[in-house]
Design a protein around this motif. Structure first.
Motif, PDB file in Angstrom:
ATOM      1  N   ALA A 126      63.669 -45.021  69.057  1.00 21.59           N
ATOM      2  CA  ALA A 126      62.915 -44.386  67.965  1.00 21.59           C
ATOM      3  C   ALA A 126      63.032 -42.876  68.143  1.00 21.59           C
ATOM      4  O   ALA A 126      62.349 -42.291  68.990  1.00 21.59           O
ATOM      5  CB  ALA A 126      61.457 -44.817  68.001  1.00 21.59           C
ATOM      6  N   ALA A 127      63.878 -42.245  67.352  1.00 19.53           N
ATOM      7  CA  ALA A 127      64.183 -40.823  67.538  1.00 19.53           C
ATOM      8  C   ALA A 127      62.961 -39.937  67.396  1.00 19.53           C
ATOM      9  O   ALA A 127      62.927 -38.824  67.936  1.00 19.53           O
ATOM     10  CB  ALA A 127      65.267 -40.391  66.549  1.00 19.53           C
ATOM     11  N   ASP A 128      61.928 -40.399  66.680  1.00 21.43           N
ATOM     12  CA  ASP A 128      60.747 -39.570  66.462  1.00 21.43           C
ATOM     13  C   ASP A 128      59.676 -39.758  67.540  1.00 21.43           C
ATOM     14  O   ASP A 128      58.553 -39.254  67.391  1.00 21.43           O
ATOM     15  CB  ASP A 128      60.146 -39.848  65.079  1.00 21.43           C
ATOM     16  N   ALA A 129      60.013 -40.437  68.630  1.00 15.57           N
ATOM     17  CA  ALA A 129      59.029 -40.653  69.699  1.00 15.57           C
ATOM     18  C   ALA A 129      58.638 -39.333  70.357  1.00 15.57           C
ATOM     19  O   ALA A 129      59.466 -38.426  70.521  1.00 15.57           O
ATOM     20  CB  ALA A 129      59.586 -41.617  70.738  1.00 15.57           C
ATOM     21  N   ARG A 130      57.358 -39.259  70.723  1.00 19.71           N
ATOM     22  CA  ARG A 130      56.823 -38.101  71.440  1.00 19.71           C
ATOM     23  C   ARG A 130      56.487 -38.532  72.865  1.00 19.71           C
ATOM     24  O   ARG A 130      55.859 -39.568  73.068  1.00 19.71           O
ATOM     25  CB  ARG A 130      55.562 -37.576  70.754  1.00 19.71           C
ATOM     26  N   ILE A 131      56.872 -37.701  73.819  1.00 21.23           N
ATOM     27  CA  ILE A 131      56.664 -38.038  75.228  1.00 21.23           C
ATOM     28  C   ILE A 131      56.027 -36.851  75.934  1.00 21.23           C
ATOM     29  O   ILE A 131      56.488 -35.714  75.805  1.00 21.23           O
ATOM     30  CB  ILE A 131      58.004 -38.388  75.930  1.00 21.23           C
ATOM     31  N   VAL A 132      54.957 -37.117  76.672  1.00 16.97           N
ATOM     32  CA  VAL A 132      54.365 -36.118  77.560  1.00 16.97           C
ATOM     33  C   VAL A 132      54.525 -36.609  78.991  1.00 16.97           C
ATOM     34  O   VAL A 132      54.069 -37.703  79.342  1.00 16.97           O
ATOM     35  CB  VAL A 132      52.872 -35.881  77.246  1.00 16.97           C
ATOM     36  N   TYR A 133      55.213 -35.812  79.791  1.00 15.94           N
ATOM     37  CA  TYR A 133      55.369 -36.085  81.216  1.00 15.94           C
ATOM     38  C   TYR A 133      54.271 -35.362  81.987  1.00 15.94           C
ATOM     39  O   TYR A 133      53.943 -34.212  81.672  1.00 15.94           O
ATOM     40  CB  TYR A 133      56.722 -35.593  81.713  1.00 15.94           C
ATOM     41  N   VAL A 134      53.739 -36.032  83.017  1.00 12.44           N
ATOM     42  CA  VAL A 134      52.693 -35.431  83.841  1.00 12.44           C
ATOM     43  C   VAL A 134      53.063 -35.605  85.307  1.00 12.44           C
ATOM     44  O   VAL A 134      53.358 -36.720  85.752  1.00 12.44           O
ATOM     45  CB  VAL A 134      51.322 -36.097  83.590  1.00 12.44           C
ATOM     46  N   ASP A 135      53.035 -34.520  86.058  1.00  9.77           N
ATOM     47  CA  ASP A 135      53.231 -34.589  87.505  1.00  9.77           C
ATOM     48  C   ASP A 135      52.648 -33.315  88.103  1.00  9.77           C
ATOM     49  O   ASP A 135      52.570 -32.290  87.412  1.00  9.77           O
ATOM     50  CB  ASP A 135      54.717 -34.714  87.862  1.00  9.77           C
ATOM     51  N   ASN A 136      52.225 -33.386  89.346  1.00 10.92           N
ATOM     52  CA  ASN A 136      51.737 -32.168  90.006  1.00 10.92           C
ATOM     53  C   ASN A 136      52.635 -31.797  91.174  1.00 10.92           C
ATOM     54  O   ASN A 136      52.275 -30.973  92.012  1.00 10.92           O
ATOM     55  CB  ASN A 136      50.296 -32.340  90.493  1.00 10.92           C
ATOM     56  N   ASP A 137      53.810 -32.409  91.231  1.00 10.89           N
ATOM     57  CA  ASP A 137      54.741 -32.162  92.315  1.00 10.89           C
ATOM     58  C   ASP A 137      55.553 -30.907  91.994  1.00 10.89           C
ATOM     59  O   ASP A 137      56.229 -30.858  90.966  1.00 10.89           O
ATOM     60  CB  ASP A 137      55.654 -33.384  92.440  1.00 10.89           C
ATOM     61  N   PRO A 138      55.510 -29.888  92.839  1.00 12.38           N
ATOM     62  CA  PRO A 138      56.246 -28.659  92.532  1.00 12.38           C
ATOM     63  C   PRO A 138      57.746 -28.876  92.436  1.00 12.38           C
ATOM     64  O   PRO A 138      58.436 -28.150  91.723  1.00 12.38           O
ATOM     65  CB  PRO A 138      55.886 -27.733  93.703  1.00 12.38           C
ATOM     66  N   ILE A 139      58.266 -29.888  93.150  1.00  9.83           N
ATOM     67  CA  ILE A 139      59.690 -30.179  93.059  1.00  9.83           C
ATOM     68  C   ILE A 139      60.029 -30.676  91.662  1.00  9.83           C
ATOM     69  O   ILE A 139      61.016 -30.286  91.045  1.00  9.83           O
ATOM     70  CB  ILE A 139      60.100 -31.228  94.111  1.00  9.83           C
ATOM     71  N   VAL A 140      59.173 -31.570  91.144  1.00 10.56           N
ATOM     72  CA  VAL A 140      59.387 -32.073  89.788  1.00 10.56           C
ATOM     73  C   VAL A 140      59.243 -30.938  88.781  1.00 10.56           C
ATOM     74  O   VAL A 140      60.019 -30.832  87.820  1.00 10.56           O
ATOM     75  CB  VAL A 140      58.401 -33.213  89.479  1.00 10.56           C
ATOM     76  N   LEU A 141      58.274 -30.069  89.011  1.00  3.82           N
ATOM     77  CA  LEU A 141      58.037 -28.950  88.103  1.00  3.82           C
ATOM     78  C   LEU A 141      59.280 -28.066  87.980  1.00  3.82           C
ATOM     79  O   LEU A 141      59.637 -27.630  86.886  1.00  3.82           O
ATOM     80  CB  LEU A 141      56.845 -28.122  88.590  1.00  3.82           C
ATOM     81  N   THR A 142      59.959 -27.829  89.097  1.00  3.68           N
ATOM     82  CA  THR A 142      61.143 -26.970  89.042  1.00  3.68           C
ATOM     83  C   THR A 142      62.289 -27.629  88.271  1.00  3.68           C
ATOM     84  O   THR A 142      63.193 -26.945  87.805  1.00  3.68           O
ATOM     85  CB  THR A 142      61.644 -26.602  90.456  1.00  3.68           C
ATOM     86  N   HIS A 143      62.250 -28.944  88.149  1.00  2.00           N
ATOM     87  CA  HIS A 143      63.286 -29.676  87.415  1.00  2.00           C
ATOM     88  C   HIS A 143      62.820 -30.082  86.021  1.00  2.00           C
ATOM     89  O   HIS A 143      63.552 -30.781  85.306  1.00  2.00           O
ATOM     90  CB  HIS A 143      63.687 -30.941  88.180  1.00  2.00           C
ATOM     91  N   ALA A 144      61.637 -29.651  85.614  1.00  2.00           N
ATOM     92  CA  ALA A 144      61.040 -30.159  84.375  1.00  2.00           C
ATOM     93  C   ALA A 144      61.860 -29.823  83.140  1.00  2.00           C
ATOM     94  O   ALA A 144      61.812 -30.555  82.154  1.00  2.00           O
ATOM     95  CB  ALA A 144      59.620 -29.616  84.216  1.00  2.00           C
ATOM     96  N   ARG A 145      62.615 -28.741  83.180  1.00  3.18           N
ATOM     97  CA  ARG A 145      63.410 -28.384  82.001  1.00  3.18           C
ATOM     98  C   ARG A 145      64.367 -29.507  81.607  1.00  3.18           C
ATOM     99  O   ARG A 145      64.661 -29.710  80.432  1.00  3.18           O
ATOM    100  CB  ARG A 145      64.192 -27.088  82.256  1.00  3.18           C
ATOM    101  N   ALA A 146      64.834 -30.263  82.617  1.00  2.77           N
ATOM    102  CA  ALA A 146      65.734 -31.381  82.326  1.00  2.77           C
ATOM    103  C   ALA A 146      65.023 -32.485  81.559  1.00  2.77           C
ATOM    104  O   ALA A 146      65.665 -33.304  80.901  1.00  2.77           O
ATOM    105  CB  ALA A 146      66.312 -31.946  83.624  1.00  2.77           C
ATOM    106  N   LEU A 147      63.687 -32.507  81.655  1.00  4.59           N
ATOM    107  CA  LEU A 147      62.906 -33.518  80.947  1.00  4.59           C
ATOM    108  C   LEU A 147      62.502 -33.056  79.553  1.00  4.59           C
ATOM    109  O   LEU A 147      61.966 -33.834  78.775  1.00  4.59           O
ATOM    110  CB  LEU A 147      61.632 -33.844  81.738  1.00  4.59           C
ATOM    111  N   LEU A 148      62.732 -31.803  79.237  1.00  2.50           N
ATOM    112  CA  LEU A 148      62.222 -31.251  77.981  1.00  2.50           C
ATOM    113  C   LEU A 148      63.279 -31.206  76.895  1.00  2.50           C
ATOM    114  O   LEU A 148      63.173 -30.435  75.955  1.00  2.50           O
ATOM    115  CB  LEU A 148      61.614 -29.864  78.234  1.00  2.50           C
ATOM    116  N   THR A 149      64.306 -32.031  77.033  1.00  4.93           N
ATOM    117  CA  THR A 149      65.240 -32.227  75.941  1.00  4.93           C
ATOM    118  C   THR A 149      64.662 -33.294  75.024  1.00  4.93           C
ATOM    119  O   THR A 149      63.849 -34.104  75.442  1.00  4.93           O
ATOM    120  CB  THR A 149      66.603 -32.675  76.471  1.00  4.93           C
ATOM    121  N   SER A 150      65.046 -33.283  73.776  1.00  2.00           N
ATOM    122  CA  SER A 150      64.469 -34.240  72.831  1.00  2.00           C
ATOM    123  C   SER A 150      65.380 -34.408  71.639  1.00  2.00           C
ATOM    124  O   SER A 150      66.114 -33.490  71.259  1.00  2.00           O
ATOM    125  CB  SER A 150      63.096 -33.745  72.355  1.00  2.00           C
TER     126      SER A 150
END
Length: 261
Positions: A91-115
């Motif tokens: 479903a191309a119109d899906a909305r996703i919110v990722y949640v994490d408090n891991d600083p390692i994940v935070l530094t890679h979060a840009r890879a998750l912000l494609t849509s």
């Protein structure tokens, strides 16, 4: 480099990444990962089965149940077939919110912000122990008056107190409407799933890595779904939850999806 990142102690997100065949890990993560594998040789299978379960659950909810909003708590490091990729494939119109408090994940979060252009992804830096903050932040991207799939794969095992873990789930599910879903996986020591080997592996982990982890019984896992209707096949090894062809070897990781009536 984020000053919260420590490379002198193994960390779950990086070790999990190592078990999945990723490259976002350090020598200490690989060393501890190998030692845990020595205690529990099927841990790599658990990691892969958990990831495959995510893909099947998200695909089912997006393609067959009309879910267009996903709240993925305890995201982990980006890898193949992240939640937004799976959801927006269906479903191309899906909305996703990722949640994490891991600083390692935070530094890679840009890879998750494609849509996909029709949808949206967002990343929230928050701790699973603070569900009120998660709900407030997620509400900036998700319409909490419409169904949401709340996903907590392999995250409640880091909330050591079971009453607190139940409270976190209740707070999250109270914030979403009827027709929402709860998607969970969780390690267990139960022999029927071959979990005995988890005991020594978890003890080693808790002495040598962070954050500390706990296993739970079937009854404890089931209690997270109180008031929800379980989708078939109910509570099973995550590898046995609607398995794809050739992907049904039992692993010591419960998986289930429940619907809020």
């Amino acid at each position: 480099m984020n000053d919260r990142i420590r490379t002198d102690i193994a960390h779950n997100a990086r070790v999990w990444n190592y078990w999945l065949g990723g490259k976002d890990n350090y020598p200490v993560d690989r060393a501890v990962g190998d030692q845990v594998t020595g205690f529990y040789p099927s841990i790599g299978e658990v990691a892969r089965a958990d990831r495959a379960f995510l893909g099947r659950a998200v695909t089912l909810l997006a393609a067959e149940h009309g879910v267009r909003q996903f709240l993925d708590i305890g995201t982990g490091l980006p890898t193949a077939d992240n939640t937004h990729e799976v959801a927006q494939r269906a479903a191309a119109d899906a909305r996703i919110v990722y949640v994490d408090n891991d600083p390692i994940v935070l530094t890679h979060a840009r890879a998750l912000l494609t849509s996909a252009p029709e949808g949206i992804t967002e990343y929230v830096d928050a701790d699973a122990h603070d569900p009120e903050k998660i709900v407030a932040a997620a509400g900036a991207t998700l319409d909490l008056s419409r169904p949401v799939a709340v996903m907590m794969l392999g995250i409640l095992n880091f909330v050591l107190d079971t009453d607190e873990a139940r409270s976190i789930v209740r707070t999250l599910m109270d914030a979403v409407p009827a027709g929402s879903y709860l998607v969970l996986t969780h390690p267990t020591l139960e022999p029927e799933l071959g979990g005995e080997g988890n005991k020594d592996a978890m003890a080693f982990w808790n002495e040598n890595a962070t954050p500390p982890i706990t296993a739970r019984s079937r009854a404890e896992f089931a209690s997270f779904f109180d008031g929800l209707d379980l989708l078939d096949p109910g509570i099973v090894s995550c590898s046995r939850w609607r398995p794809a062809s050739g992907e049904s070897a039992v692993v010591a990781q419960f998986g289930a999806v429940g619907r809020k009536p």
